[in-house]
Design a protein around this motif. Structure first.
Motif, mmCIF file in Angstrom:
data_model
loop_
_atom_site.group_PDB
_atom_site.id
_atom_site.type_symbol
_atom_site.label_atom_id
_atom_site.label_comp_id
_atom_site.label_asym_id
_atom_site.label_seq_id
_atom_site.Cartn_x
_atom_site.Cartn_y
_atom_site.Cartn_z
ATOM 1 N N SER A 30 8.111 12.307 3.704
ATOM 2 C CA SER A 30 9.553 12.275 3.965
ATOM 3 C C SER A 30 10.040 10.834 3.839
ATOM 4 N N VAL A 31 11.339 10.656 3.861
ATOM 5 C CA VAL A 31 11.912 9.337 3.616
ATOM 6 C C VAL A 31 13.119 9.139 4.511
ATOM 7 N N ASN A 32 13.417 7.897 4.853
ATOM 8 C CA ASN A 32 14.656 7.612 5.564
ATOM 9 C C ASN A 32 15.654 6.940 4.631
ATOM 10 N N GLN A 33 16.827 6.611 5.122
ATOM 11 C CA GLN A 33 17.878 6.051 4.267
ATOM 12 C C GLN A 33 17.550 4.643 3.766
ATOM 13 N N LEU A 34 16.551 4.007 4.380
ATOM 14 C CA LEU A 34 16.147 2.670 3.954
ATOM 15 C C LEU A 34 15.053 2.720 2.903
ATOM 16 N N GLY A 35 14.573 3.922 2.570
ATOM 17 C CA GLY A 35 13.540 4.072 1.556
ATOM 18 C C GLY A 35 12.127 3.998 2.082
ATOM 19 N N ASP A 36 11.957 3.964 3.413
ATOM 20 C CA ASP A 36 10.614 3.970 3.987
ATOM 21 C C ASP A 36 10.035 5.376 3.918
ATOM 22 N N HIS A 50 -7.749 10.651 -7.234
ATOM 23 C CA HIS A 50 -7.278 9.419 -6.596
ATOM 24 C C HIS A 50 -6.247 9.751 -5.524
ATOM 25 N N ILE A 51 -6.258 8.951 -4.477
ATOM 26 C CA ILE A 51 -5.286 9.127 -3.398
ATOM 27 C C ILE A 51 -4.605 7.784 -3.173
ATOM 28 N N TYR A 52 -3.278 7.789 -3.314
ATOM 29 C CA TYR A 52 -2.498 6.558 -3.231
ATOM 30 C C TYR A 52 -1.703 6.551 -1.917
ATOM 31 N N PRO A 53 -1.943 5.569 -1.043
ATOM 32 C CA PRO A 53 -1.089 5.434 0.144
ATOM 33 C C PRO A 53 0.209 4.708 -0.227
ATOM 34 N N VAL A 54 1.329 5.249 0.196
ATOM 35 C CA VAL A 54 2.635 4.705 -0.185
ATOM 36 C C VAL A 54 3.437 4.435 1.077
ATOM 37 N N SER A 55 4.058 3.260 1.160
ATOM 38 C CA SER A 55 4.875 2.895 2.314
ATOM 39 C C SER A 55 6.354 2.904 2.006
ATOM 40 N N HIS A 56 6.741 2.755 0.735
ATOM 41 C CA HIS A 56 8.152 2.658 0.373
ATOM 42 C C HIS A 56 8.385 3.341 -0.964
ATOM 43 N N ILE A 57 9.598 3.749 -1.183
ATOM 44 C CA ILE A 57 9.951 4.459 -2.416
ATOM 45 C C ILE A 57 9.614 3.613 -3.645
ATOM 46 N N GLU A 58 9.805 2.279 -3.568
ATOM 47 C CA GLU A 58 9.518 1.427 -4.719
ATOM 48 C C GLU A 58 8.065 1.564 -5.165
ATOM 49 N N GLN A 59 7.131 1.616 -4.195
ATOM 50 C CA GLN A 59 5.724 1.774 -4.553
ATOM 51 C C GLN A 59 5.498 3.098 -5.278
ATOM 52 N N GLY A 60 6.060 4.176 -4.733
ATOM 53 C CA GLY A 60 5.838 5.492 -5.300
ATOM 54 C C GLY A 60 6.379 5.626 -6.712
ATOM 55 N N ILE A 61 7.598 5.120 -6.953
ATOM 56 C CA ILE A 61 8.181 5.289 -8.292
ATOM 57 C C ILE A 61 7.420 4.470 -9.316
ATOM 58 N N GLU A 62 6.856 3.321 -8.896
ATOM 59 C CA GLU A 62 6.064 2.522 -9.830
ATOM 60 C C GLU A 62 4.793 3.255 -10.222
ATOM 61 N N ILE A 63 4.123 3.907 -9.240
ATOM 62 C CA ILE A 63 2.904 4.656 -9.566
ATOM 63 C C ILE A 63 3.227 5.835 -10.474
ATOM 64 N N LEU A 64 4.321 6.506 -10.201
ATOM 65 C CA LEU A 64 4.660 7.725 -10.954
ATOM 66 C C LEU A 64 5.148 7.442 -12.371
ATOM 67 N N THR A 65 5.813 6.298 -12.580
ATOM 68 C CA THR A 65 6.381 5.999 -13.913
ATOM 69 C C THR A 65 5.604 4.936 -14.661
ATOM 70 N N GLY A 66 4.823 4.123 -13.940
ATOM 71 C CA GLY A 66 4.146 3.015 -14.592
ATOM 72 C C GLY A 66 5.085 1.863 -14.886
ATOM 73 N N VAL A 67 6.291 1.901 -14.365
ATOM 74 C CA VAL A 67 7.304 0.862 -14.576
ATOM 75 C C VAL A 67 7.650 0.271 -13.223
ATOM 76 N N ARG A 68 7.871 -1.047 -13.215
ATOM 77 C CA ARG A 68 8.213 -1.694 -11.961
ATOM 78 C C ARG A 68 9.523 -1.136 -11.425
ATOM 79 N N ALA A 69 9.633 -1.056 -10.089
ATOM 80 C CA ALA A 69 10.848 -0.522 -9.481
ATOM 81 C C ALA A 69 12.012 -1.470 -9.658
ATOM 82 N N GLY A 70 11.784 -2.767 -9.452
ATOM 83 C CA GLY A 70 12.841 -3.752 -9.636
ATOM 84 C C GLY A 70 13.494 -4.169 -8.346
ATOM 85 N N LYS A 71 13.859 -5.486 -8.291
ATOM 86 C CA LYS A 71 14.568 -6.027 -7.140
ATOM 87 C C LYS A 71 15.838 -6.701 -7.607
ATOM 88 N N ARG A 72 16.794 -6.840 -6.724
ATOM 89 C CA ARG A 72 18.040 -7.535 -7.070
ATOM 90 C C ARG A 72 17.808 -9.043 -7.057
#
Length: 815
Positions: free
Chosen positions: A702-708, A763-785
């Motif tokens: 699950s996720v909260n509004q902050l992406g955790d 493989h089992i990937y532990p994920v703490s934030h949405i940015e980590q998950g999308i990078e694993i799933l797409t192979g592309v960096r999530a990106g920061k402002r």
């Protein structure tokens, strides 16, 4: 940093996937070496609450026990309460006796503890003594001599009255005789003509026949009427003499019997000096002396109905024993050394709890009841102690809950018949209420407690102590001793094979998996006991003499095999492509989600395809499950959280001009929970950024509004469920699962999953934030402002932000 560089994320090593209980840590070779133990540890909170509730004496401190469903909680609570040795005021003995002033209102006698049965025995003995001795007194020569003198005196007076009247009418040629009227001969006055008594009715006939002149007949009739009136006066005087005789005889009998009766009553009053007992015994004294007729017959000489034709006697109505009114109905008796009662009522019907009134039937089927038919229930037996029962049983039994509340509120127990079973009941018995001091312990679940607390006003006033048992406990070295001792006790009680240390370790490992987190073990021992029984069955089937870890593993596999038919069918449908689940390639807006199904206590993971599409519009995120009325409230909340996350991430410099839809494909039975909310975000980001998602991966969290990414339940079943699908379709070495990092401590995976991870096949990937998950799933960096507020170029967020900006501009121009 450019999004062109591929991100790398670590997977969990095999040693992180399961907590192992080292058999070497088990401090005994087999369960035969450890002492059997009972009881529960790790429940300090519950035991403190239980002790407080047991020891509180103020009104309303009854207890409601919740938690540990599925165990024999009733027996456990009884044992725990008994072990606390609660101090309580011993309840007295109780008896119901006849109320001689109003038999419909039986009297309650309260005696010192241990005296009720002795009192009953001595009263019965006293009545038996009077039944033997009173007839002897009445048959004795002194009594008969006095009785004869009284009878002779009254007979003489009656004879003098009748003789005087007879002489007076004889002078007028009349005589006193008797006329037969039916079966009764009544005294009658007859005229005497020619020496013969002639009925007065014959006089008119004799006139007609010329045998008697009219003047003479009229004179006879006139004198007859006059004598008839005089005779009525005389007859009344004789009746008055008879009443005087009966009264004098009754007084004589009372005087003769009172010596015996007084002796019995006074002896009882000396032994039981209570004012209440003395008052009752005085009533018994007066009733016996006023009703001596039943005592005049010797025992065994009661008249029996004669048999017709020498056969068996005809059934007659069975009359009540006339001496029943002197009976003592002991409804609560104790021994002097009885401890505080702790009663477990397994069938809390109205009659079992509160008592009832039995019915005595005669030969014609008619019934009646009196004080001797009163029966106490478990509430009375628990007086001065504790009564344990299951709350749901008490609530579902007709009339029980209402009566229980009334009894606890007023502290008085009224024994009444169960009228709902006798709609035409005519019993008017209303026994004197009994003051009871009993503490009720109800056992139920948390939902029932909350419902009663919210909707039943009296509940919170009379059940002030909540005792909640945890379903798990902390792991420590005491676990080996405690669970080993309980397993030893189980082995002895049920004649099972002993367990070696490897079997004990395997069972404890399973207990940790059931608890759902390392450092905890289930407190639901009954599940481990079932596993032990099944392991013993397999060991004996193999001819073994002791249970080993291999037998435990076989028992677990056999249990799964008994319950996983539906799981097997679902796996086959996925393998046959009847249910779409991809385990290779990539696709935009499509992610493998993970859910858990539980059927009959067996839970397994079920992969599900989640898709998302995005277009220009203002409707925001459309939850297709909700539109189809297949979405639960928690899932609806998860979708709203996703919208909040997107607004926070992408709508700070522009409106969110989006019409997106999210769907659980091939789901027809409803969706609830928020454990797929991170999965839905990944699908939406993929659709907005136009980047394919790796289909060899599945996601939960699950996720909260902050992406955790937040922890979820059933993580082991979800991982194993996707692993089984990948194994059926063929392990490729790149497949795996994304889980919340906080769930790592809950991992207790099967050995085959761990082996595949160790070999690099899964493989089992532990994920703490949405940015980590999308990078694993797409192979592309999530990106920061950057400092200007723009996302790094060629990143997932940059592509999604550009798409959203384009939508906002287009919508603005369109409008």
């Amino acid at each position: 940093m450019s999004g062109n560089s591929k991100p790398s994320h670590a997977t969990l090593p095999p040693e992180k996937l399961r907590w192992r209980c080292d058999p070497a840590r088990v401090p005994f070779a087999t369960t035969a070496e450890i002492e059997p133990v009972g009881g529960d540890i790790g429940q300090d909170r519950a035991l403190r609450a239980l002790r407080m509730g047991v020891e509180m004496t103020a009104s309303g401190y009854n207890l409601f026990v919740c938690g540990l469903s599925g165990t024999s909680r009733g027996g456990m609570i009884v044992r725990l309460v008994e072990e606390m040795h609660p101090a309580s005021e011993p309840a007295p003995d109780r008896c119901y006796v006849n109320n001689f002033k109003n038999s419909d209102r039986p009297r309650l006698l309260t005696l010192a503890r241990g005296q009720a049965n002795a009192f009953k025995k001595e009263v019965d003995s006293g009545i038996d003594f009077l039944r033997r001795r009173i007839p002897q007194v009445f048959e004795g020569e002194p009594f008969q001599r006095q009785k004869t003198r009284i009878v002779e005196r009254f007979t003489q007076r009656e004879k003098e009255l009748m003789d005087d009247f007879t002489r007076r009418i004889a002078r007028e040629q009349f005589a006193l005789g008797r006329m037969q009227v039916g079966a009764v001969a009544l005294p009658e006055i007859f005229p005497v003509l020619e020496g013969q008594m002639v009925p007065i009715e014959e006089i008119p006939k004799m006139v007609q026949e010329g045998k008697l002149e009219n003047i003479t007949a009229e004179d006879i009739e006139r004198k007859y009427d006059q004598f008839r009136q005089e005779f009525t006066v005389v007859y009344r005087r004789t009746l008055s003499l008879s009443r005087e005789l009966a009264s004098e005889m009754s007084y004589l009998e009372q005087e003769a019997a009172s010596v015996l009766v007084d002796g019995v009553i006074e002896e009882l009053k000396e032994k039981y000096p209570s004012p209440q007992i003395a008052e009752y015994l005085e009533e018994v004294r007066h009733h016996i002396l006023d009703n001596l007729d039943p005592f005049k017959e010797r025992e065994g000489e009661e008249e029996q109905p004669p048999a017709e034709g020498g056969g068996a006697p005809r059934p007659e109505r069975i009359e009540r024993d006339p001496f029943r009114v002197y009976g003592i109905n002991v409804i609560l008796a104790h021994n002097e050394h009885d401890r505080c009662p702790v009663i477990f009522e397994t069938i809390p019907t109205y009659a079992n709890l509160f008592g009832t009134v039995h019915r005595s039937y005669d030969a014609r089927g008619a019934w009646n009841s009196d004080f001797m038919d009163l029966r106490g229930g478990s509430l009375l037996r628990a007086d001065g102690g504790f009564l344990v029962m299951y709350a749901l049983d008490a609530l579902t039994e007709s009339g029980v809950w209402r009566t229980l509340k009334r009894t606890l509120n007023h502290g008085k127990l009224e024994i009444q018949p169960v009228d709902m079973f006798f709609p035409f009941s005519t019993s008017a018995l209303k026994p004197e209420p009994i003051d009871v001091h009993v503490k009720i312990i109800l056992i139920g679940d948390r939902e029932l407690y909350e419902s009663l607390y919210d909707y039943e006003d009296d509940f919170k006033k009379i059940f002030k102590v909540r005792v909640e048992f945890d379903e798990e406990m902390k792991w420590n070295d005491e676990v080996f001793r405690h669970y080993g001792g309980r397993l030893r006790k189980l082995v002895e009680d049920e004649k099972l094979l002993h367990l070696d240390r490897s079997a004990v370790a395997a069972i404890l490992e399973h207990g940790v998996r059931l608890a759902g987190r390392r450092g905890k073990i289930t407190a639901r021992f009954f599940e481990l006991a079932d596993l032990t029984r099944e392991s013993c069955y397999l060991a004996r089937h193999d001819g073994g003499k002791i249970i080993t870890a291999e037998h435990v593993r076989q028992a677990l596999d056999a249990k799964i095999d008994r319950h996983n038919l539906l799981e097997t069918k679902l796996r086959e449908m996925i393998e046959q492509n009847l249910v779409f689940i991809d385990t290779e390639g990539g696709r935009v807006g499509q992610v493998n989600g993970l859910s858990v199904l539980e059927i009959g206590g067996y839970a397994f993971g079920k992969p599900v395809r989640i898709t998302a599409s995005a277009a220009l519009g203002k409707t925001g995120i459309i939850n297709i499950e909700r539109e189809a009325n297949l979405s639960g409230r928690l899932h609806d909340k998860g979708v709203q959280i996703i919208a909040g996350y997107l607004r926070r991430t992408f709508a700070q410099d522009k409106p969110l001009s989006l019409a997106a839809s999210v769907c659980f494909e091939q789901s027809y039975s409803g969706v609830d929970g928020d454990s797929a909310s991170s999965t839905e975000i990944y699908a939406l980001l993929s659709a907005l950024a136009d980047l394919p998602i790796r289909q060899e991966l599945a996601v939960t969290g699950s996720v909260n509004q902050l992406g955790d990414v937040q922890p979820i339940g059933g993580v082991n079943q979800k991982i194993e469920g996707f692993f089984d699908v990948c194994r059926r379709k063929g392990l490729s070495g790149v497949q795996g699962v994304l889980i919340p990092a906080e769930n790592v401590e809950e991992l207790m995976l099967r050995d085959d999953v761990i082996a595949a991870v160790a070999q690099g096949q899964f493989h089992i990937y532990p994920v703490s934030h949405i940015e980590q998950g999308i990078e694993i799933l797409t192979g592309v960096r999530a990106g920061k402002r950057d400092s200007a507020g723009r996302f790094e170029p060629d990143t997932v967020f940059a592509r999604a932000d550009a798409r959203l900006k384009q939508m906002a501009d287009t919508l603005s121009k369109f409008e």
